[in-house]
Every structure is written in C-alpha cells, then in structure tokens.
Design a protein around this motif. Structure first.
Motif: not given
Length: 859
Positions: A637-639, A697-698, A701, A704, A707-709, A824, A828
């Motif tokens: 998870i990179r958010a 959460y994965q 994301l 969509r 929003d991961s951004r 990201q 992203l």
C-alpha cells in the motif's frame, strides 16, 4: 408556603361541611328506591323478569359499542394486508436486508395448492362462503357444548385471521371480551376483504412452529416442497396442525399428527371434497415428512442490519410507521462493494488463524481433561454441575464428560473459535462504509463491533500523544528509555516494560509511537495526566465505554468497542473534529417520496488542528518504519496512510486501525473467552488484525473505491504570535543585517517527577533502537516493538517477523533509518517524501522535561 397551609385546611373543612348536608339529603332520597329494588330481587314479578330480559340485549349492544374503539380500524386492516416490509439498501443501491416480522414468504392464492384450501374450509369453516365474519349457528353450538362441559371452538377463518393479525389488540385470554373484539374485527375484515383475499391472507400469516409462518414456509419446512406442490395428505397434515401446533406437531408427536390428519380427511369426505374410496386408501398411508428448519439468508451485512433494525423501530414508533408493513425504503451508508471486500478479508485471515489455533489445541495438551485450562472450562458447564449434584466427585465427573465425544467437541469449538470484527468509516462525513461483526453470522450472531468491549492495548496510545501535543509537546521531544516505576493507590507499584531492555538513552516521541514503546508512553502519561487523556479519548469518540483515569490507561486497560476506536481514529483523520457515525441517509415510502433525510452530523472540535496534524504525521511512521510496516512491505500500500497496532496482555486481543484521508478501517481479533489466546507470534496485532485491514485496503485501492492519490494535509499553520515573531525577526535582520546565530544548545531534560529510575548499566542499543529491515515474505523486522506490561493491557512485538538476533543472543545495535515512501505505480501521482525527523541524540547524557502540563497529585 407554610403560612398558606392553615388557610387551605380551613377552605377544605368548609367545603366538606357544605357537602355533608347535600350527601345526607341524597341518601335519604335514594333509600326508598334501593329498598324497592332489593324487594323486587327477593320477590321477582313477571313484569320485572320481562324488563330484565329486554334490558340484557341492550346492555350487550352497549358493551359492544364500548369495545369498538379498542379494535383495529379499517385503515389498519387495509395496511396489514399489504405486508410490505422495510427494504434496506446500500449506498450503491443493493438490497442489504428486508425487515420481515417472521420467517415468512407471501404467495398469492393462485400459487397455493387447491387441496390446502379444500382441507382448510372443510375442517375449520365449512360455511365460510355463507357468513359475513361470524357463523352464528356454529357459535351457538359451541356455546352449548361449552356450557355442557365439553369445550368446543366456534371461530371462523375470518375470526382466526383477526386473532393472527392483531394478537395484542384483541388479546389471548379465553374471555368474553376477547371473543367480542374478535367478532368486531372479523366484521371489519369482511367489509374490507373479499373471500379470496381473506383466504390468501390467512394462509400467509398462520404460524406452523419452527419459526415458519405462512403456508409456503410450512410446506418447505415439513415436506421440502412449495405451497403449490402440496398433495392431499400433506395439506391435511398441515391443516390438522392448526387445531394445536405443539400437540399435533408431526415431528415430535407423529401418532397424534397422523390421527388428526385422518380426521381432516374425514371432514373432506363429509363436505364432498373427497370420496369414501379415496379416504380408505389415503388414511392408511404414513406421514412421510421431509423436515428441515428454514432459515432466512443473513444478507451481506447482517450485524449492521441487526443494529439498524433497532434504530429503525425507534424511528418508526416516533413517526407512526410500521417497519413490517408500510413499505419503507431505507437508504444506508454501507457500500456493498466495500462490505463484500471486508467480509472476504476478515473471513480469509480469520480462517488462517483458526487453522493455527486448531493445531495448537489438538493432541493430548489441547481440548482434553489433562489440560488445566480446558478442565476449568469443563467444570464451568452445566453438565459438570449436574454430575456433581448426582454425587460424582471431581475426577469422576471430568472422566465421564471426557468420554462424551460430542460434549468435548462442542466445548472445544465454543472456546477456541477465533472471532474478529471489522469497521470502516469515511472520516469526512462519519458515514459507515463496511461493518463485519464476526466470522460467520449464522454461527456467531454476537456483534464484535458494537457489543463486544475489549482492552484496546497500544491502539489507545495516540490519545496520550495527542494530549501531549495539545499541551505543547513536539515530536522531537525526548524521554529517557529507562526502567519506570509508577506508584499507584494502595501502595502498589506499576512497572511497564517493553520486549527489549532499556537503553538509558533519549528517545523522541516520534520514535516512541512508531515503535510502540511502553516505557516512554508511561512517562508521557505521567506528564500529561490520565484525566486529560481520558477526556480527550471521550471527545474524540470513545463515548459509551467507561475509561478509568489511571496511569495504565496509557496502554489501553479500559475495555472499549471497535466502533468507538474506529470513530476516534476518524476524528484524527478529520483534523481533530469528531463526527458521530451515521448509518442512514434517507427514508422513503414505497412510492419514492422522501419521509426523512439525515444530514451529516455537526463537527465537534475534539483536538486542535495543529496538535491533530502533528499526531497524524507521527502516526505515519507506524506504517512507514514501525510496528505496522507490513502495510507497506507485505501489502504494497503506497497511499498516504497512518495507523497503530495494539496487543493486550498475553496476546488476548489483537488490534490494528489504519487511517486514510477517505477511509478509516479497523479490526479486532481474539476469542470470546479472554482466557484463550494465540501464541506470542500470531497473537500480536501486527500478525492477527493488521492482515485483515491490509487486505481490505489493498482491495479497495485496486478497485479504485479509495483514491490512492489523496493525501492528508499535515501542514501546521503557525499561530499569530509565531507569525509576528518571524516577521519581527526578518525586519530586524533586514534593518541591522543578518547575523550568524550559533546552533541552540541541547536543552536539559529531566524525567517526570513521579517516575523513578534506578541506576542501570546502559544497554548497547542506540536511542531509537530500531530499524526497518526488509524480510522475505513481506513484513519489516526490528528488534523493538510492543511488549507486555505486568498488571495492565500491554503489547508485544508487532513488526511481522521475529526480531533479528545477533550471534551472542542479543539484538545487535541498529541505526534508525528514514525511509521514503515506495515508488508509486505509474498511474498514481508522484510520491512525496515524508517529513520524518531524525532521532534527537544530542541529549544522550542529559535529561529534560518537555513543555507539557505537569500532573497534579493523585492523577
């Protein structure tokens, strides 16, 4: 007031003195009439008898007129026949549940076997098509039989329908009043319904035991067919049950049910629905049941629906609606897609833990009388108590129960079933997006989101740090990582510990929350004060559970609900403004007209914006490099997220709560009986609860749905004084020229006064004593984490893998790293570098007190 008492007493005395003569005169006037009436009773005349006989019908008519307002109105009767249950919809329009009054499925009369109609009319009301609600011939015959001592029923199908639809208004007692109310309601039903409608309504509302209401559910329950497939024998059996469901229950009383079925067949012969030859053949055949209890499908969000039903009933009562018949359409905040993801994630990871648990409790040391804990469970059962009451000693009672395989299997399952709860809330508006109360609602309807109260462990620590930041502390402030002894009431000493030895070196608050250090948190709690921490927790969302303002509260000793904790973390994600969680957005009628609309709750300031943003920023480090690092390394998870792990004493409860700008999700894992625990490895929140949240959460994301951004705004706006000071300094520099200022000296820091630190040889660990290590399989590794605190809820290592051990058997020295977010995905936004401060090691040989409020005596 006292001076008016004599005046009031005098007025009352005068009033009675005036009434007394009038009462005397009235008595003298009525005396001859009373005497004459008594004389007529002793010596009745023909005229008196005739007048009395004529008065009786008048009295009955008057009594009936008096009872009419106490029976259901025509409008209620029309509404009852519609029978449209409230429909519960998700935010994306999917059906979550229907609130039916019972396990019933309505079928039209055309889809009911004609054999059932014939058997019903021939047995219960053969003049059904001739009367208008009451069969006076049958009623008179029933009355004569009753007076002669042989009680007999005389109710028509319409009267029985009235009793089934309105049991509370009509009553259940076998009294004259009930029969009159029943007759009045039957007349009203006949005025509203046609005969076909009455039959359809009756057959769809009559009870048949085993929570089966209506002919469709009865046909499925007893014979495994639909109502239109019932043959003559099956229809006669179900009709026979109407005389007494329990007495003629074909499951437990087959002989009585068979005899009653043949009686129904005889009635069908009597009224021309069956020939004598058919009766002779059919009456010899057995019942041939295909019994199976019918259960309603729980739906995609059963625990949420159960809580919503309670709320909706209260709303309907206040606004004069019926949730079972008014066709209400309730639009909720649940997102069916997120709900499905949460259910799948919880079930998958809880089942994995169940497999581990089954392995641990198998064999001779598991669910056997030889296991001391399981023997305790056996002694707590009613079976054991019954054996002891019968005279068996302890050993014989245990031996007898141990020989019962079903007993041992059921007890083992009951005690060792892994349970979990999950909740997701949108912090921007407080709307509940997903709610999973247990692994399987059918097996465990108990709700671990709102009903279960468990110790939150280290997930409670953010309230301590939030209170400190509100009082002026900074993430770079340090405490000495040293042994801590805190005196309690009654002369006891509380000694919180971690799973690594104290380093006797400074550790920043940022590192302390990232690595969930108990000793640092306990010292900070003493500085801030338990009362302030408890008040902040309540303001942020822990509003239903009792919080004891004691030092160990810092490590989560007061039991709370998962809903409270996720709500409080939503406050952190919402710039410190609390929003009451919401379940419903609108309620409509069956035609789509909006009956009620529920706006977002008004925000309540719980924590200042600046302090909240500081807290949120430091909690990023929990997932970037601390005890929740598996969110990054295992689930990718990179958010922009922040969170906190939690584990209680003995690995009884595992917690993890993750915060994003658009969604806050939390999970709890444990057992219903707190004496059963997972082992030291799997029992930690980072390995039991974190995977559920990370998996959810994965999925969200990737779909969509989140929003991961999206990013948190953690820029702290300086206050007016700081702004003025900076402007003044800039003006002075411009006026007199900039001068090079030496770096500030390290402040002198001292430990809080109520914490004693005995002399200890410094450990070979540096200040933070932690680093992020990449481990095959995903999770980050470190030599620090959450540890047990004797006598209080505490935590253990929660980094996803065992600690790295050096050749000498002790953790090697580690250098704290400052990781950036992983790169990201191409779709992203560019990945920013987090604002992470280096650990402050300038005060390695000194101590200082951070600028926070000192505790009062006795806090």
């Amino acid at each position: 007031m006292k001076r008016y008492v004599p005046l009031i007493r005098d007025r009352i005395a005068k009033l009675f003195s005036r009434l007394k003569p009038a009462a005397t005169r009235l008595g003298e006037f009525a005396r001859p009439y009373v005497a004459r009436g008594l004389h007529h009773l002793r010596h009745p005349t023909r005229r008196g008898v005739l007048m009395t006989a004529a008065a009786l019908p008048v009295i009955v008519v008057l009594y009936v007129l008096v009872l009419i307002p106490f029976t259901p109105g025509i409008g209620d009767i029309r509404k009852a026949r519609v029978d449209e249950p409230a429909q519960i919809l998700s935010a994306d329009g999917k059906v979550l549940a229907e609130f039916k009054p019972s396990n019933r499925e309505w079928v039209p009369l055309a889809q009911i076997s004609p054999h059932m109609v014939d058997a019903l009319i021939a047995t219960e009301d053969h003049r059904f098509y001739e009367h208008h609600g009451i069969d006076f011939k049958r009623t008179a015959g029933a009355a004569l039989h009753t007076f002669s001592g042989a009680r007999q029923g005389g109710s028509t199908i319409t009267q029985q329908l009235a009793r089934n639809l309105y049991p509370d208004e009509i009553g259940r007692a076998p009294t004259l009043t009930r029969k009159i109310k029943e007759a009045i309601t039957a007349f009203k039903i006949e005025a509203v319904y046609s005969k076909q409608q009455i039959l359809e309504t009756y057959l769809n509302t009559v009870p048949f035991l085993y929570n089966a209401y209506g002919i469709e559910m009865a046909a499925r329950t007893y014979f495994g067919v639909s109502a239109d497939q019932l043959d003559i024998l099956q229809a006669a059996t179900l009709t026979g049950m109407l005389k007494g469901n329990a007495y003629y229950n074909p499951v437990i009383n087959p002989e009585r049910a068979l005899a009653r079925r043949n009686t129904v067949l005889g009635q069908m012969v009597k009224y021309g629905k069956l020939s004598d030859a058919q009766y002779a053949t059919l009456s010899k055949k057995p019942l041939r049941l295909d019994f199976e209890r019918q259960t309603e499908p729980p739906g995609p969000a059963p625990h949420f629906a159960l809580q919503l039903r309670k709320w909706l009933i209260a709303w309907a009562d206040r606004n004069d609606y019926n949730i079972y018949s008014d066709g209400l359409v309730v639009r909720t905040t649940i997102d069916s897609r997120l709900q499905q993801m949460a259910t799948a994630a919880l079930r998958q990871h809880a089942n994995q833990l169940q497999g581990i648990t089954n392995g641990a409790w198998s064999g001779r040391s598991g669910c056997t009388a030889g296991n001391d804990l399981f023997a305790t469970f056996m002694r707590e059962t009613q079976d054991y108590k019954s054996a002891r009451d019968a005279g068996a000693n302890d050993a014989d009672a245990l031996k007898h129960l141990a020989a019962d395989r079903n007993f041992m299997r059921n007890l083992c399952k009951d005690k060792t079933d892994v349970q979990a709860g999950f909740l997701a809330i949108d912090p921007r508006d407080g709307q509940i997006r997903a709610w999973v109360g247990s692994r399987d609602f059918t097996d465990e309807p108990f709700d671990h989101v709102q009903q279960a109260r468990r110790q939150p462990g280290s997930t409670f620590k953010p309230f301590v740090y939030g209170a400190a930041y509100a009082a002026g502390a900074k993430p770079t402030d340090t405490f000495i990582d040293q042994p801590v002894e805190i005196p309690l009431a009654g002369g006891e000493i509380w000694k919180p510990t971690d799973d690594v030895p104290p380093s006797n070196r400074p550790m920043t608050l940022r590192d302390a929350i990232a690595y969930s250090r108990n000793r640092i948190t306990a010292q900070l709690m003493q500085t801030v004060g338990p009362d302030k921490v408890a008040r902040l927790a309540r303001a942020m969302g822990v509003r239903d559970s009792q919080l004891d303002p004691v030092p160990s509260l810092a490590l989560g000793t007061s039991p709370v609900t998962l809903k409270e904790m996720v709500s409080a973390y939503s406050t952190i994600a919402n710039d410190g403004a609390y929003l009451e969680p919401r379940m419903v957005t609108t309620i409509e009628d069956r035609k789509g007209n909006v009956l009620a609309q529920f706006a977002d709750a008004s925000p309540e300031r719980a924590l200042s914006e600046a302090a909240d943003r500081t807290l949120l920023d430091t909690m990023r480090d929990v997932v970037n490099r601390g005890t929740g690092a598996a969110i990054r390394s295992r689930f990718g998870i990179r958010a922009d997220v922040a969170g906190k792990t939690g584990t209680t004493q003995g690995n009884t409860d595992g917690w993890f709560i993750l915060m994003g700008p658009q969604l806050v999700a939390g999970a709890w894992v444990g057992f219903d009986d707190g004496r059963v625990t997972l082992d030291d490895y799997w029992g930690q929140g980072a390995r039991s609860a974190l995977p559920i949240v990370g998996d959810f959460y994965q999925r969200a994301l990737r779909a969509r749905l989140v929003d991961s951004r999206a990013r948190f705004d953690t820029e702290v706006t300086p206050g007016a004084f700081e702004t003025f000071r900076e402007k003044l300094r800039a003006w002075m520099d411009k006026l007199f020229g900039a001068r090079e200022t030496p770096p500030p000296a390290a402040p002198v820091r001292r430990a809080p006064p109520r914490v004693t630190a005995p002399a200890v040889t410094p450990a070979p660990l540096p200040a933070s004593a932690a680093s992020e290590a990449s481990v095959a399989g995903g999770a980050a590794a470190s030599g620090v984490g959450e540890a047990s605190a004797p006598g209080a809820a505490s935590s253990a290592r929660e980094l996803g893998v065992p600690p790295i051990i050096g050749p000498s058997g002790t953790p090697p020295p580690q250098v704290p790293q400052q990781p950036a977010y992983p790169a990201q995905e191409p779709a992203l936004a560019p990945t920013p570098t987090p604002d992470v401060a280096e650990p402050d090691t300038s005060g390695a040989n000194a101590t200082y007190t951070p600028p926070v409020a000192q505790p009062q005596q006795g806090q």
